[in-house]
Design a protein around this motif. Structure first.
Motif, PDB file in Angstrom:
ATOM      1  N   ASN A 244       0.837  -1.208   0.000  1.00  0.00           N
ATOM      2  CA  ASN A 244       0.000   0.000   0.000  1.00  0.00           C
ATOM      3  C   ASN A 244       0.868   1.252   0.000  1.00  0.00           C
ATOM      4  O   ASN A 244       1.679   1.459   0.913  1.00  0.00           O
ATOM      5  CB  ASN A 244      -0.911  -0.006   1.231  1.00  0.00           C
ATOM      6  CG  ASN A 244      -1.917  -1.137   1.181  1.00  0.00           C
ATOM      7  OD1 ASN A 244      -2.871  -1.100   0.413  1.00  0.00           O
ATOM      8  ND2 ASN A 244      -1.704  -2.162   2.014  1.00  0.00           N
ATOM      9  N   PHE A 245       0.667   2.087  -1.013  1.00  0.00           N
ATOM     10  CA  PHE A 245       1.467   3.293  -1.186  1.00  0.00           C
ATOM     11  C   PHE A 245       0.638   4.543  -0.927  1.00  0.00           C
ATOM     12  O   PHE A 245      -0.588   4.557  -1.121  1.00  0.00           O
ATOM     13  CB  PHE A 245       2.019   3.373  -2.613  1.00  0.00           C
ATOM     14  CG  PHE A 245       3.248   2.548  -2.841  1.00  0.00           C
ATOM     15  CD1 PHE A 245       4.507   3.108  -2.708  1.00  0.00           C
ATOM     16  CD2 PHE A 245       3.151   1.205  -3.171  1.00  0.00           C
ATOM     17  CE1 PHE A 245       5.649   2.356  -2.901  1.00  0.00           C
ATOM     18  CE2 PHE A 245       4.278   0.435  -3.381  1.00  0.00           C
ATOM     19  CZ  PHE A 245       5.544   1.019  -3.248  1.00  0.00           C
ATOM     20  N   GLY A 246       1.316   5.587  -0.531  1.00  0.00           N
ATOM     21  CA  GLY A 246       0.712   6.902  -0.552  1.00  0.00           C
ATOM     22  C   GLY A 246       0.612   7.408  -1.983  1.00  0.00           C
ATOM     23  O   GLY A 246       1.100   6.774  -2.927  1.00  0.00           O
ATOM     24  N   ASP A 247      -0.011   8.556  -2.171  1.00  0.00           N
ATOM     25  CA  ASP A 247      -0.206   9.101  -3.511  1.00  0.00           C
ATOM     26  C   ASP A 247       1.091   9.671  -4.078  1.00  0.00           C
ATOM     27  O   ASP A 247       1.909  10.246  -3.354  1.00  0.00           O
ATOM     28  CB  ASP A 247      -1.246  10.216  -3.487  1.00  0.00           C
ATOM     29  CG  ASP A 247      -2.646   9.702  -3.183  1.00  0.00           C
ATOM     30  OD1 ASP A 247      -2.909   8.511  -3.416  1.00  0.00           O
ATOM     31  OD2 ASP A 247      -3.471  10.513  -2.694  1.00  0.00           O
ATOM     32  N   PHE A 248       1.254   9.506  -5.387  1.00  0.00           N
ATOM     33  CA  PHE A 248       2.243  10.304  -6.108  1.00  0.00           C
ATOM     34  C   PHE A 248       1.671  11.711  -6.267  1.00  0.00           C
ATOM     35  O   PHE A 248       0.560  11.873  -6.789  1.00  0.00           O
ATOM     36  CB  PHE A 248       2.520   9.712  -7.497  1.00  0.00           C
ATOM     37  CG  PHE A 248       3.287   8.433  -7.484  1.00  0.00           C
ATOM     38  CD1 PHE A 248       4.654   8.431  -7.220  1.00  0.00           C
ATOM     39  CD2 PHE A 248       2.665   7.227  -7.752  1.00  0.00           C
ATOM     40  CE1 PHE A 248       5.375   7.245  -7.218  1.00  0.00           C
ATOM     41  CE2 PHE A 248       3.366   6.041  -7.752  1.00  0.00           C
ATOM     42  CZ  PHE A 248       4.728   6.042  -7.480  1.00  0.00           C
ATOM     43  N   GLU A 249       2.397  12.707  -5.830  1.00  0.00           N
ATOM     44  CA  GLU A 249       1.981  14.098  -6.008  1.00  0.00           C
ATOM     45  C   GLU A 249       2.758  14.672  -7.194  1.00  0.00           C
ATOM     46  O   GLU A 249       3.945  14.979  -7.093  1.00  0.00           O
ATOM     47  CB  GLU A 249       2.226  14.892  -4.728  1.00  0.00           C
ATOM     48  CG  GLU A 249       1.399  14.378  -3.550  1.00  0.00           C
ATOM     49  CD  GLU A 249       1.546  15.231  -2.309  1.00  0.00           C
ATOM     50  OE1 GLU A 249       2.295  16.240  -2.377  1.00  0.00           O
ATOM     51  OE2 GLU A 249       0.917  14.901  -1.282  1.00  0.00           O
ATOM     52  N   LEU A 250       2.078  14.787  -8.329  1.00  0.00           N
ATOM     53  CA  LEU A 250       2.716  15.092  -9.599  1.00  0.00           C
ATOM     54  C   LEU A 250       2.627  16.584  -9.905  1.00  0.00           C
ATOM     55  O   LEU A 250       1.547  17.178  -9.909  1.00  0.00           O
ATOM     56  CB  LEU A 250       2.037  14.297 -10.722  1.00  0.00           C
ATOM     57  CG  LEU A 250       2.063  12.763 -10.516  1.00  0.00           C
ATOM     58  CD1 LEU A 250       1.168  12.082 -11.529  1.00  0.00           C
ATOM     59  CD2 LEU A 250       3.483  12.234 -10.615  1.00  0.00           C
ATOM     60  N   ASP A 251       3.780  17.208 -10.146  1.00  0.00           N
ATOM     61  CA  ASP A 251       3.860  18.614 -10.547  1.00  0.00           C
ATOM     62  C   ASP A 251       3.914  18.673 -12.067  1.00  0.00           C
ATOM     63  O   ASP A 251       4.860  18.186 -12.691  1.00  0.00           O
ATOM     64  CB  ASP A 251       5.103  19.278  -9.944  1.00  0.00           C
ATOM     65  CG  ASP A 251       5.033  19.372  -8.435  1.00  0.00           C
ATOM     66  OD1 ASP A 251       3.926  19.607  -7.905  1.00  0.00           O
ATOM     67  OD2 ASP A 251       6.085  19.204  -7.776  1.00  0.00           O
ATOM     68  N   ASN A 252       2.894  19.275 -12.664  1.00  0.00           N
ATOM     69  CA  ASN A 252       2.710  19.247 -14.111  1.00  0.00           C
ATOM     70  C   ASN A 252       3.073  20.579 -14.757  1.00  0.00           C
ATOM     71  O   ASN A 252       2.819  21.647 -14.197  1.00  0.00           O
ATOM     72  CB  ASN A 252       1.249  18.926 -14.446  1.00  0.00           C
ATOM     73  CG  ASN A 252       0.792  17.626 -13.814  1.00  0.00           C
ATOM     74  OD1 ASN A 252       1.432  16.602 -13.987  1.00  0.00           O
ATOM     75  ND2 ASN A 252      -0.321  17.676 -13.080  1.00  0.00           N
ATOM     76  N   THR A 253       3.633  20.494 -15.956  1.00  0.00           N
ATOM     77  CA  THR A 253       3.915  21.673 -16.772  1.00  0.00           C
ATOM     78  C   THR A 253       3.335  21.440 -18.161  1.00  0.00           C
ATOM     79  O   THR A 253       3.683  20.461 -18.834  1.00  0.00           O
ATOM     80  CB  THR A 253       5.421  21.940 -16.888  1.00  0.00           C
ATOM     81  OG1 THR A 253       5.972  22.117 -15.576  1.00  0.00           O
ATOM     82  CG2 THR A 253       5.677  23.190 -17.716  1.00  0.00           C
ATOM     83  N   TYR A 254       2.437  22.336 -18.579  1.00  0.00           N
ATOM     84  CA  TYR A 254       1.783  22.212 -19.880  1.00  0.00           C
ATOM     85  C   TYR A 254       2.636  22.854 -20.978  1.00  0.00           C
ATOM     86  O   TYR A 254       3.586  23.597 -20.693  1.00  0.00           O
ATOM     87  CB  TYR A 254       0.402  22.866 -19.840  1.00  0.00           C
ATOM     88  CG  TYR A 254      -0.582  22.136 -18.967  1.00  0.00           C
ATOM     89  CD1 TYR A 254      -1.449  21.180 -19.488  1.00  0.00           C
ATOM     90  CD2 TYR A 254      -0.647  22.402 -17.600  1.00  0.00           C
ATOM     91  CE1 TYR A 254      -2.353  20.510 -18.682  1.00  0.00           C
ATOM     92  CE2 TYR A 254      -1.552  21.736 -16.781  1.00  0.00           C
ATOM     93  CZ  TYR A 254      -2.402  20.793 -17.325  1.00  0.00           C
ATOM     94  OH  TYR A 254      -3.292  20.134 -16.525  1.00  0.00           O
ATOM     95  N   LEU A 255       2.284  22.567 -22.226  1.00  0.00           N
ATOM     96  CA  LEU A 255       3.040  23.086 -23.357  1.00  0.00           C
ATOM     97  C   LEU A 255       2.974  24.608 -23.438  1.00  0.00           C
ATOM     98  O   LEU A 255       3.883  25.245 -24.001  1.00  0.00           O
ATOM     99  CB  LEU A 255       2.515  22.470 -24.662  1.00  0.00           C
ATOM    100  CG  LEU A 255       2.719  20.951 -24.803  1.00  0.00           C
ATOM    101  CD1 LEU A 255       2.054  20.448 -26.070  1.00  0.00           C
ATOM    102  CD2 LEU A 255       4.195  20.603 -24.798  1.00  0.00           C
ATOM    103  N   ASP A 256       1.918  25.198 -22.891  1.00  0.00           N
ATOM    104  CA  ASP A 256       1.806  26.660 -22.922  1.00  0.00           C
ATOM    105  C   ASP A 256       2.473  27.329 -21.721  1.00  0.00           C
ATOM    106  O   ASP A 256       2.347  28.543 -21.528  1.00  0.00           O
ATOM    107  CB  ASP A 256       0.343  27.090 -23.015  1.00  0.00           C
ATOM    108  CG  ASP A 256      -0.489  26.595 -21.825  1.00  0.00           C
ATOM    109  OD1 ASP A 256       0.092  26.052 -20.865  1.00  0.00           O
ATOM    110  OD2 ASP A 256      -1.731  26.762 -21.872  1.00  0.00           O
ATOM    111  N   GLY A 257       3.166  26.530 -20.894  1.00  0.00           N
ATOM    112  CA  GLY A 257       3.886  27.074 -19.753  1.00  0.00           C
ATOM    113  C   GLY A 257       3.104  27.109 -18.459  1.00  0.00           C
ATOM    114  O   GLY A 257       3.677  27.390 -17.399  1.00  0.00           O
ATOM    115  N   SER A 258       1.809  26.868 -18.490  1.00  0.00           N
ATOM    116  CA  SER A 258       1.019  26.854 -17.266  1.00  0.00           C
ATOM    117  C   SER A 258       1.334  25.594 -16.459  1.00  0.00           C
ATOM    118  O   SER A 258       1.880  24.615 -16.976  1.00  0.00           O
ATOM    119  CB  SER A 258      -0.476  26.921 -17.592  1.00  0.00           C
ATOM    120  OG  SER A 258      -0.864  25.808 -18.393  1.00  0.00           O
TER     121      SER A 258
END
Length: 436
Positions: A244-258
């Motif tokens: 049982n794992f905790g959540d992956f907290e993913l930091d996302n970067t979109y193609l438009d820089g947001s």
């Protein structure tokens, strides 16, 4: 010794491991891999014993350190076909197809194990650090393959994934009698995940984002029973709980820089193993059967699109694994091993599209290995592995905008995405008996 173990553990955490049976490695270390991963009832080395059935470490009366390193090669290919449409959105009857080859290269696969006991004691203890699971691909952007075209052109662009799971176990085995042993092993896990693009995040007008590498911690356990008749026949059963794992907290970067963040949970499935072994003279035989419970594992049990067009999960089915191996000891100080592993495919054709980042599904794997016993205390092992996915995993290209007309996943009519691969690995290991 403690400093060496800590250094090797740190090295383990920097490597990427690739799954063979689902996203699970079929074996651990050169000896166990060369037996096809079969070890639930045939403990030929401490790495296989600690990984598949902690009760079997009772077969070892010495203090033993085992270190292995493998070099893993894979050659996935990703193909896709989509229909062409005219300016009014009507199909022209023509199709656009292409294939992209993975360009990842070589991945190291280390393993570390230590067992200690005394001949007169009924207790045996062990500790291990294994890379037991993972997947990873690198399919570069490719204008001649629809699935790898830039997101602005309707594809995913460059597709890259890195997932690894390091498991540390602390095992204890107790000899109830001369024939029966039981074993317990709490397990602690570290996993890392990176995706490009990240289909678990909500897309924006520019498409799906890429993520920085995220990590998660998990825990679980394992219990086993081992029977050795002392006349050659052996049997074993082992159950590894869901990790049982905790959540992956993913930091996302979109193609438009947001930017944005999202969470994704992916556990490691429970595994039930049954094994038989037989040793007679110069021959050791082993066969294992395993059932891997993906259908009740977070991250794998769910599938499909969410209401915001992100991917809910991989949607894998349970798989069956058969591992078999033979060791011949008729040559002095030079045991030779042959192994075979069969695994069913967890990916149904309906959800093949969702599993492009995790293509390492090997149906048939063949291994050969040997050991050179340099002395009573020191031995060197070697391994060669070759695996093939058999038939390609394939299914339609999916689009959440098509769900209303083509439920449940929005399959584009006439489209197909497929992937298959072969794998190869060379490995070397050393073991020391440290008793004075």
């Amino acid at each position: 010794m403690k400093n060496l173990f800590a250094t090797l553990c740190a090295f383990l955490m920097t490597t990427v491991i690739f799954g063979q049976a689902g996203h699970i490695m079929q074996g651990v270390g050169s000896v166990n891999m060369s037996m096809g991963g079969a070890a639930t009832a045939q403990p030929l080395d401490i790495s296989g014993a600690l990984h598949w059935n902690p009760a079997t470490i009772s077969a070892f009366d010495d203090n033993i350190l085992k270190v292995d390193l493998g070099l893993f090669f894979s050659s996935p290919e990703l193909s896709s076909t989509v229909p062409e449409f005219d300016g009014n959105g009507q199909p022209t009857g023509n199709f656009f197809s292409g294939t992209t080859e993975d360009d990842r290269g070589i991945s190291p696969m280390p393993a570390l194990a230590y067992v200690w006991s005394k001949p007169e004691s009924k207790h045996t203890f062990g500790v291990s650090a294994f890379g037991i699971s993972g997947f990873g691909v690198t399919f570069p952007e490719n204008m001649s393959n629809p699935i790898n075209m830039p997101q602005a052109n309707g594809g995913f662009g460059r597709i890259e994934s890195d997932y690894m799971l390091l498991q540390v176990g602390f095992a204890w085995a107790y000899e109830i009698s001369d024939q029966f042993s039981i074993g317990l092993q709490p397990t602690f896990n570290y996993a890392a995940l990176e995706l490009m693009p990240n289909p678990t995040a909500n897309p924006n007008q520019a498409g799906y984002p890429s993520t920085d590498k995220a990590s998660a911690l998990g825990f679980g356990g394992q219990i086993g029973v081992f029977y050795d008749s002392d006349s050659g026949f052996k049997a074993g059963v082992s159950y590894k709980t869901t990790q049982n794992f905790g959540d992956f907290e993913l930091d996302n970067t979109y193609l438009d820089g947001s930017t944005s963040t999202n969470k994704f949970n992916m556990d490691y499935p429970a595994i039930l193993s049954f094994g038989l072994g037989y040793s007679l003279g110069t021959i050791d035989l082993a066969v294992d059967y395993r059932m891997v419970d993906y259908e009740n594992t977070d991250g794998f049990s769910t599938t499909g699109w969410t209401q915001t067009a992100s991917v809910a999960g991989f949607g894998w089915e349970n798989i069956n694994i058969i591992s078999a191996g033979i060791q011949y000891k008729g040559i002095s100080k030079f045991p030779i091993r042959l192994g075979y592993t069969y695994s069913s495919n967890p990916i149904n054709s309906d959800v093949a599209f969702f599993n492009i980042p995790a293509t390492a599904i090997i149906k048939n794997a063949f291994q050969v290995g040997f050991t050179y016993e340099a002395s009573e205390r020191f031995a060197i092992d070697a391994l060669f592995h070759y695996g093939t996915s058999g038939d390609a995993t394939s299914g339609p290209v999916l689009n959440p905008q098509f769900i209303q007309n083509y439920p449940p996943y929005g399959a584009i009519p006439g489209s197909e995405v497929s992937y298959d691969m072969t794998t190869a690995m060379v490995g070397i290991g050393v073991s020391w008996k440290l008793n004075k």
